[in-house]
Design an enzyme around this catalytic site. Structure first.
Site, PDB file in Angstrom:
ATOM      1  N   GLU A 217      -5.125   2.936   6.486  1.00 55.63           N
ATOM      2  CA  GLU A 217      -4.854   2.763   5.058  1.00 55.63           C
ATOM      3  C   GLU A 217      -5.420   3.957   4.306  1.00 55.63           C
ATOM      4  OE1 GLU A 217      -6.055   1.049   1.088  1.00 55.63           O
ATOM      5  OE2 GLU A 217      -6.447  -0.526   2.544  1.00 55.63           O
TER       6      GLU A 217
ATOM      7  N   CYS B 140     -11.226  -0.289   2.499  1.00 55.04           N
ATOM      8  CA  CYS B 140     -10.669  -0.738   3.778  1.00 55.04           C
ATOM      9  C   CYS B 140     -10.060   0.451   4.505  1.00 55.04           C
ATOM     10  CB  CYS B 140      -9.620  -1.827   3.551  1.00 55.04           C
ATOM     11  SG  CYS B 140     -10.358  -3.420   3.160  1.00 55.04           S
TER      12      CYS B 140
ATOM     13  N   ARG C 183       0.794  -1.231   0.000  1.00 59.44           N
ATOM     14  CA  ARG C 183       0.000   0.000   0.000  1.00 59.44           C
ATOM     15  C   ARG C 183       0.830   1.288   0.000  1.00 59.44           C
ATOM     16  NH1 ARG C 183      -3.242  -3.409  -1.148  1.00 59.44           N
ATOM     17  NH2 ARG C 183      -5.396  -3.492  -0.447  1.00 59.44           N
TER      18      ARG C 183
HETATM   19  N1  EPU Z   1     -12.925 -11.261   7.751  1.00 59.44           N
HETATM   20  C1  EPU Z   1     -13.697 -11.445   8.851  1.00 59.44           C
HETATM   21  N2  EPU Z   1     -14.652 -10.518   9.136  1.00 59.44           N
HETATM   22  C2  EPU Z   1     -14.833  -9.417   8.363  1.00 59.44           C
HETATM   23  C3  EPU Z   1     -14.026  -9.227   7.239  1.00 59.44           C
HETATM   24  C4  EPU Z   1     -13.068 -10.167   6.955  1.00 59.44           C
HETATM   25  O1  EPU Z   1     -13.559 -12.424   9.590  1.00 59.44           O
HETATM   26  O2  EPU Z   1     -15.725  -8.605   8.694  1.00 59.44           O
HETATM   27  C5  EPU Z   1     -11.928 -12.273   7.423  1.00 59.44           C
HETATM   28  C6  EPU Z   1     -12.265 -12.987   6.112  1.00 59.44           C
HETATM   29  O3  EPU Z   1     -13.152 -14.037   6.325  1.00 59.44           O
HETATM   30  C7  EPU Z   1     -10.915 -13.444   5.633  1.00 59.44           C
HETATM   31  C8  EPU Z   1      -9.979 -12.359   6.156  1.00 59.44           C
HETATM   32  O4  EPU Z   1     -10.670 -11.670   7.197  1.00 59.44           O
HETATM   33  O5  EPU Z   1     -10.577 -14.659   6.247  1.00 59.44           O
HETATM   34  C9  EPU Z   1      -9.545 -11.365   5.071  1.00 59.44           C
HETATM   35  O6  EPU Z   1     -10.712 -10.730   4.532  1.00 59.44           O
HETATM   36  P1  EPU Z   1     -10.820 -10.394   2.965  1.00 59.44           P
HETATM   37  O7  EPU Z   1     -10.611 -11.632   2.189  1.00 59.44           O
HETATM   38  O8  EPU Z   1     -12.079  -9.644   2.788  1.00 59.44           O
HETATM   39  O9  EPU Z   1      -9.569  -9.519   2.656  1.00 59.44           O
HETATM   40  P2  EPU Z   1      -8.999  -8.238   3.412  1.00 59.44           P
HETATM   41  O10 EPU Z   1      -7.613  -8.557   3.846  1.00 59.44           O
HETATM   42  O11 EPU Z   1      -9.943  -7.731   4.450  1.00 59.44           O
HETATM   43  C10 EPU Z   1      -7.865  -7.191   1.320  1.00 59.44           C
HETATM   44  C11 EPU Z   1      -7.659  -5.754   0.950  1.00 59.44           C
HETATM   45  C12 EPU Z   1      -8.869  -5.250   0.188  1.00 59.44           C
HETATM   46  C13 EPU Z   1      -9.116  -6.119  -1.029  1.00 59.44           C
HETATM   47  C14 EPU Z   1      -9.347  -7.553  -0.549  1.00 59.44           C
HETATM   48  C15 EPU Z   1      -9.619  -8.541  -1.654  1.00 59.44           C
HETATM   49  C16 EPU Z   1      -6.380  -4.606   2.711  1.00 59.44           C
HETATM   50  C17 EPU Z   1      -6.458  -3.740   3.914  1.00 59.44           C
HETATM   51  N3  EPU Z   1      -7.548  -4.940   2.171  1.00 59.44           N
HETATM   52  O12 EPU Z   1      -8.968  -7.178   2.241  1.00 59.44           O
HETATM   53  O13 EPU Z   1      -8.574  -3.938  -0.245  1.00 59.44           O
HETATM   54  O14 EPU Z   1     -10.264  -5.666  -1.739  1.00 59.44           O
HETATM   55  O15 EPU Z   1      -8.165  -7.977   0.174  1.00 59.44           O
HETATM   56  O16 EPU Z   1      -8.476  -8.763  -2.409  1.00 59.44           O
HETATM   57  O17 EPU Z   1      -5.270  -4.951   2.289  1.00 59.44           O
HETATM   58  C18 EPU Z   1      -8.823  -1.596   0.106  1.00 59.44           C
HETATM   59  O18 EPU Z   1      -7.607  -1.537  -0.074  1.00 59.44           O
HETATM   60  O19 EPU Z   1      -9.512  -0.583   0.319  1.00 59.44           O
HETATM   61  C19 EPU Z   1      -9.443  -2.904   0.082  1.00 59.44           C
HETATM   62  C20 EPU Z   1     -10.721  -3.060   0.337  1.00 59.44           C
END
Ligand code: EPU
Length: 331
Positions: free
Chosen positions: A312, A241, A192
């Site tokens: 972020e 995020c 990021r």
């Molecule tokens: N999870 C939960 N509860 C929630 C949300 C997530 O338990 O309310 C768990 C999910 O089940 C999963 C893990 O947390 O096991 C990760 O969640 P997710 O797959 O949604 O990915 P993330 O790490 O939360 C990242 C990026 C997103 C991007 C997604 C998909 C960051 C901070 N976020 O989200 O980017 O869209 O992967 O590739 O790196 C952004 O940058 O604004 C953004 C949304």
């Protein structure tokens, strides 16, 4: 840095904003070739909060110099940005006409060069690469950004980042008055961040991409967009995020969910019941509401799990304590 701010306080720690006279500070020549207007940043951000600013649409690349020797802020699609309710004093610049070029090169030896100006919508770049059968950018499908914003943030998903396929970027570094090209290897990019100094303007980029089957690339893009739609609150205003993931093993969304904060509300803002790392503006939120929720989340993550959540989302004209160590913040 404030150590006394508390949840729900007004943005008293933010200096009053005065944008009167801003238009008059540009030369006549600049005003002939570019557009300058007073507007509200709530209308230019996906979070739909933020006060007034002077908005400059820079159409003429030759006029970059006039902007570089004065305070200013660069705005892309406003998809990763939280702006204070009082707005910002510095002119906010969006790139216009001269920064919208998109060139897809011919495939030779299984590779092609793509050039994109910073004002190109990332979705347009992705669609053009998919149609031409050029692999890589389809991994960013569904990321809301301009090319410039995506480069600056090194925006990405859990599997890839914008700078993964970039051969070089065209930037104006703080203190410079004209653009220069930097090779990808010169960028200290990380999760990021492009690694370049705050205030760097991204003008455009050159990608080097490998040829692949357009049908396969399209299927990947569709699958990624569907996965996002299933796990993120895309129908409501948000800035995506809010926090960086503290580590791949501890995604911020999972942590905030475990803290039981899904659905938590301050005023018009709510921790999304769909994805806990999103704060949605579902009821006409002010920045003060969003800031209070951010403080509450960071404080709980620190008190209960010893985790420092870092923003972020970029903040403009917001209280400094959103970036302070959470032990200094009362929420
Ligand atoms: N999870 C939960 N509860 C929630 C949300 C997530 O338990 O309310 C768990 C999910 O089940 C999963 C893990 O947390 O096991 C990760 O969640 P997710 O797959 O949604 O990915 P993330 O790490 O939360 C990242 C990026 C997103 C991007 C997604 C998909 C960051 C901070 N976020 O989200 O980017 O869209 O992967 O590739 O790196 C952004 O940058 O604004 C953004 C949304």
């Amino acid at each position: 840095m404030s150590s006394t701010a508390s949840a729900g306080v007004s943005l008293a720690s933010v200096a009053p904003v005065d944008i009167t006279g801003a238009v008059d500070s540009f030369t006549d020549a600049f005003l002939t070739r570019n557009r300058v207007a007073t507007t509200t940043l709530a209308g230019r951000t996906t979070m739909r909060v933020g006060g007034a600013c002077t908005l400059v649409t820079l159409d003429a690349r030759d006029d970059l110099g006039e902007l570089m020797d004065r305070p200013r802020r660069w705005l892309g699609k406003g998809a990763n940005l939280l702006v204070g309710d009082d707005g910002v004093a510095e002119p906010v610049v969006v790139l216009g006409r001269d920064f919208t070029a998109l060139e897809i090169g011919d495939i030779r030896g299984g590779r092609a060069t793509v050039r994109a100006g910073a004002a190109v919508d990332l979705a347009k770049l992705i669609a053009a690469c998919v149609a031409a059968g050029l692999a890589g950018p389809e991994g960013l499908a569904g990321v809301p950004a301009t090319v410039g914003g995506a480069l600056r943030m090194n925006a990405g998903t859990s599997t890839c980042w914008t700078l993964d396929w970039v051969r070089r970027v065209e930037v104006v570094l703080p203190g410079d008055t004209a653009p220069r090209w930097l090779e990808r290897s010169e960028l200290p990019a990380a999760y990021r961040t492009s690694g370049l100094p705050k205030g760097t303007l991204f003008v455009g980029c050159e990608l080097e991409l490998a040829a692949d089957d357009p049908g396969k690339l399209k299927a990947t893009a569709t699958r990624l967009k569907q996965a996002k739609a299933a796990s993120q609150p895309l129908a409501l205003p948000s800035a995506g995020c809010v926090f960086k993931n503290p580590s791949p093993e501890l995604p911020a969304g999972k942590l905030i969910d475990q803290l039981g904060l899904k659905g938590e509300r301050v005023g018009g803002a709510q921790v999304s019941p769909v994805h806990a790392n999103f704060i949605v503006n579902d009821q006409g939120a002010r920045c003060a509401d969003v800031a209070a929720l951010i403080r509450r989340i960071r404080r709980r993550a620190w008190d209960e799990r010893g985790v420092v959540l870092t923003m972020e989302v970029e903040t403009w004209g917001c209280p400094d304590d959103l970036h302070a160590h959470p032990r200094e913040v009362s929420a």
